[in-house]
Design a protein around this motif. Structure first.
Motif, PDB file in Angstrom:
ATOM      1  N   GLY A 252      11.460  68.128  75.549  1.00 53.80           N
ATOM      2  CA  GLY A 252      12.122  69.588  74.946  1.00 53.80           C
ATOM      3  C   GLY A 252      13.204  69.332  74.119  1.00 53.80           C
ATOM      4  O   GLY A 252      13.633  70.311  73.393  1.00 53.80           O
ATOM      5  N   GLY A 253      13.876  68.201  74.365  1.00 48.94           N
ATOM      6  CA  GLY A 253      15.292  68.211  73.633  1.00 48.94           C
ATOM      7  C   GLY A 253      16.406  68.764  74.438  1.00 48.94           C
ATOM      8  O   GLY A 253      16.105  69.642  75.355  1.00 48.94           O
ATOM      9  N   LYS A 254      17.519  68.322  74.335  1.00 50.60           N
ATOM     10  CA  LYS A 254      18.658  69.121  74.937  1.00 50.60           C
ATOM     11  C   LYS A 254      18.897  70.492  74.437  1.00 50.60           C
ATOM     12  O   LYS A 254      18.661  70.799  73.197  1.00 50.60           O
ATOM     13  N   PRO A 255      19.250  71.284  75.204  1.00 42.39           N
ATOM     14  CA  PRO A 255      19.202  72.766  74.796  1.00 42.39           C
ATOM     15  C   PRO A 255      20.423  72.834  73.727  1.00 42.39           C
ATOM     16  O   PRO A 255      20.048  74.088  72.879  1.00 42.39           O
ATOM     17  N   HIS A 256      21.313  71.973  73.405  1.00 41.32           N
ATOM     18  CA  HIS A 256      22.234  72.459  72.603  1.00 41.32           C
ATOM     19  C   HIS A 256      22.112  71.205  71.452  1.00 41.32           C
ATOM     20  O   HIS A 256      23.124  70.934  70.587  1.00 41.32           O
ATOM     21  N   SER A 257      20.810  70.617  71.453  1.00 34.18           N
ATOM     22  CA  SER A 257      20.656  69.478  70.532  1.00 34.18           C
ATOM     23  C   SER A 257      20.189  70.089  69.209  1.00 34.18           C
ATOM     24  O   SER A 257      20.097  71.379  68.749  1.00 34.18           O
ATOM     25  N   LEU A 258      20.214  69.520  68.155  1.00 34.49           N
ATOM     26  CA  LEU A 258      19.507  69.855  66.802  1.00 34.49           C
ATOM     27  C   LEU A 258      18.475  70.786  66.913  1.00 34.49           C
ATOM     28  O   LEU A 258      17.459  70.007  67.530  1.00 34.49           O
TER      29      LEU A 258
ATOM     30  N   ARG B 282      16.388  78.056  59.878  1.00 32.61           N
ATOM     31  CA  ARG B 282      17.314  77.142  60.794  1.00 32.61           C
ATOM     32  C   ARG B 282      16.917  75.725  60.490  1.00 32.61           C
ATOM     33  O   ARG B 282      18.014  75.043  60.468  1.00 32.61           O
ATOM     34  N   LEU B 283      16.068  75.230  60.136  1.00 24.98           N
ATOM     35  CA  LEU B 283      15.787  73.956  59.562  1.00 24.98           C
ATOM     36  C   LEU B 283      16.597  73.686  58.284  1.00 24.98           C
ATOM     37  O   LEU B 283      17.261  72.650  58.077  1.00 24.98           O
ATOM     38  N   ALA B 284      16.492  74.626  57.347  1.00 29.25           N
ATOM     39  CA  ALA B 284      17.491  74.588  56.146  1.00 29.25           C
ATOM     40  C   ALA B 284      18.777  74.565  56.236  1.00 29.25           C
ATOM     41  O   ALA B 284      19.405  73.498  55.660  1.00 29.25           O
ATOM     42  N   ALA B 285      19.273  75.040  57.443  1.00 29.86           N
ATOM     43  CA  ALA B 285      20.677  75.138  57.756  1.00 29.86           C
ATOM     44  C   ALA B 285      21.071  73.809  58.137  1.00 29.86           C
ATOM     45  O   ALA B 285      22.278  73.169  58.337  1.00 29.86           O
ATOM     46  N   GLU B 286      20.221  72.781  58.635  1.00 27.04           N
ATOM     47  CA  GLU B 286      20.351  71.529  59.006  1.00 27.04           C
ATOM     48  C   GLU B 286      19.990  70.560  58.157  1.00 27.04           C
ATOM     49  O   GLU B 286      19.863  69.373  58.286  1.00 27.04           O
ATOM     50  N   GLY B 287      19.440  70.968  56.949  1.00 27.51           N
ATOM     51  CA  GLY B 287      19.214  69.999  55.823  1.00 27.51           C
ATOM     52  C   GLY B 287      17.719  69.548  55.730  1.00 27.51           C
ATOM     53  O   GLY B 287      17.450  68.457  55.467  1.00 27.51           O
ATOM     54  N   ALA B 288      16.998  70.372  56.535  1.00 31.74           N
ATOM     55  CA  ALA B 288      15.596  69.847  56.798  1.00 31.74           C
ATOM     56  C   ALA B 288      14.662  70.701  56.319  1.00 31.74           C
ATOM     57  O   ALA B 288      14.934  72.010  56.292  1.00 31.74           O
ATOM     58  N   THR B 289      13.450  70.196  56.256  1.00 32.71           N
ATOM     59  CA  THR B 289      12.082  71.287  56.034  1.00 32.71           C
ATOM     60  C   THR B 289      10.909  70.906  56.958  1.00 32.71           C
ATOM     61  O   THR B 289      10.917  69.948  57.429  1.00 32.71           O
ATOM     62  N   PHE B 290      10.260  71.906  57.156  1.00 32.44           N
ATOM     63  CA  PHE B 290       9.257  71.421  58.151  1.00 32.44           C
ATOM     64  C   PHE B 290       8.280  70.566  57.593  1.00 32.44           C
ATOM     65  O   PHE B 290       7.782  69.779  58.353  1.00 32.44           O
TER      66      PHE B 290
END
Length: 338
Positions: A226-232, A269-277
């Motif tokens: 599931g990823g780290k709770p505070h990961s990207l 939230r994805l856009a804030a990290e420079g990503a798109t779905f």
């Protein structure tokens, strides 16, 4: 939005329902839960569907303490790898903190937090809440959740601690003695929150038989799943896309539901990290394709197309040419050369 939960939460439901002479397949179908969910603990099902299933089954089977029975039948093991993590925490306080951090792997709807009781610095409430996920938490699922918590505390400490009080935000729907026996403590109904009250000193009690090595293994597994709770945020989305692809449900609306988010919020939230779905899905497909064609006895191209969520091989071929400038067959030959 459909808020999801691991189907492990259905564990032993079929056994109890059959004991009440209920038609389990019909019940599951009524609330949109696949029959396969009884056998695949990691399948994701509608949490509200599960909540409504419990209420309807309790009424139909004339079993008002169904949630309590489910909790006693499986207890903390219903949480799967999270249960392993909690059993190997150092203290009760650490176990509750880990539960609060990693319950999102079981369902993003779950929220558990500890609060000092106002005016009583020696007491702490462990509060269970689903309201932030806009779910209607009804009596059976609240009884189940708090029953799992109480049973988990008993198992982790070899019954060295017991709750001081269990608080339920609804009137009793079963005999009050059933609640007291299940929770092994007094019960307050119509309380402002759903919670289990402990002594603050209980948080320092060591977990019986804890193993730091097993705890680290469980942490590694949960972070891979599931990823780290505070990961990207994009890393969490990427893991869910990989999980959902072969089921054909890797649309952004499906992933948003799994995270208890509105689809537009997910995109922001994805856009804030420079990503798109769309780019994340494409990247995951590309990675999985390379893994699959590298297997000595890998699946056929039609199976690979299905695993990647494509309707047919021709769509896979177009993607492959875009990624590598070559056909899937040519890429497989390259990958399997000595």
């Amino acid at each position: 939005m459909t808020v999801l939960v691991r189907s492990a939460t259905l564990s032993t439901f079929d056994i109890l329902a059959k004991g009440l002479r209920l038609d389990v397949p019909s019940l599951l179908a009524r609330f949109g839960i696949p029959l396969q969910a009884l056998h695949d603990p990691d399948m994701l099902v509608s949490y509200q569907g599960f909540i409504n299933l419990l209420e309807y089954s309790a009424s139909l089977g004339r079993c008002p303490d169904l949630g309590l029975r489910l909790a006693q039948a499986r207890g903390i093991s219903i949480l799967g790898p999270i249960a392993v993590l909690l059993r190997h925490a150092g203290t009760v306080g650490e176990a509750l903190a880990l539960a609060s951090r990693y319950l999102f792997v079981h369902s993003p709807a779950l929220k558990l937090q500890t609060q000092i009781v106002p005016g009583h610095p020696d007491l702490v409430d462990v509060v269970f809440d689903l309201s932030h996920a806009k779910l209607t938490a009804r009596p059976q699922v609240i009884s189940l959740a708090l029953g799992i918590l109480c049973q988990g505390l008993s198992v982790m400490t070899a019954a060295r601690i017991a709750p001081q009080l269990v608080m339920l935000p609804h009137p009793p729907v079963a005999d009050e003695d059933a609640y007291r026996q299940a929770y092994n403590c007094p019960v307050q109904f119509r309380a402002p929150v759903a919670a289990v009250r402990l002594r603050v000193s209980d948080l320092k009690v060591e977990v019986s038989g804890n193993d730091p090595h097993m705890k680290e293994l469980a942490l590694d597994y949960l972070e891979q799943q599931g990823g780290k709770p505070h990961s990207l945020f994009s890393d969490r989305v990427r893991r869910l896309v990989r999980h959902f692809l072969s089921a054909g449900h890797a649309r952004h609306t499906d992933i948003a539901s799994a995270l208890s988010l509105h689809p537009r919020t997910l995109q922001r939230r994805l856009a804030a990290e420079g990503a798109t779905f769309e780019q994340l899905v494409d990247d995951v497909r590309k990675e999985q394709f390379l893994e699959l064609i590298g297997l000595p006895t890998g699946p056929a191209m039609t199976q690979i197309a299905h695993i990647l969520g494509y309707a047919e091989v021709s769509v896979l071929t177009r993607s492959c040419k875009r990624w590598f400038g070559a056909t899937p067959r040519a890429m497989r030959q390259r990958a399997q050369k000595p």
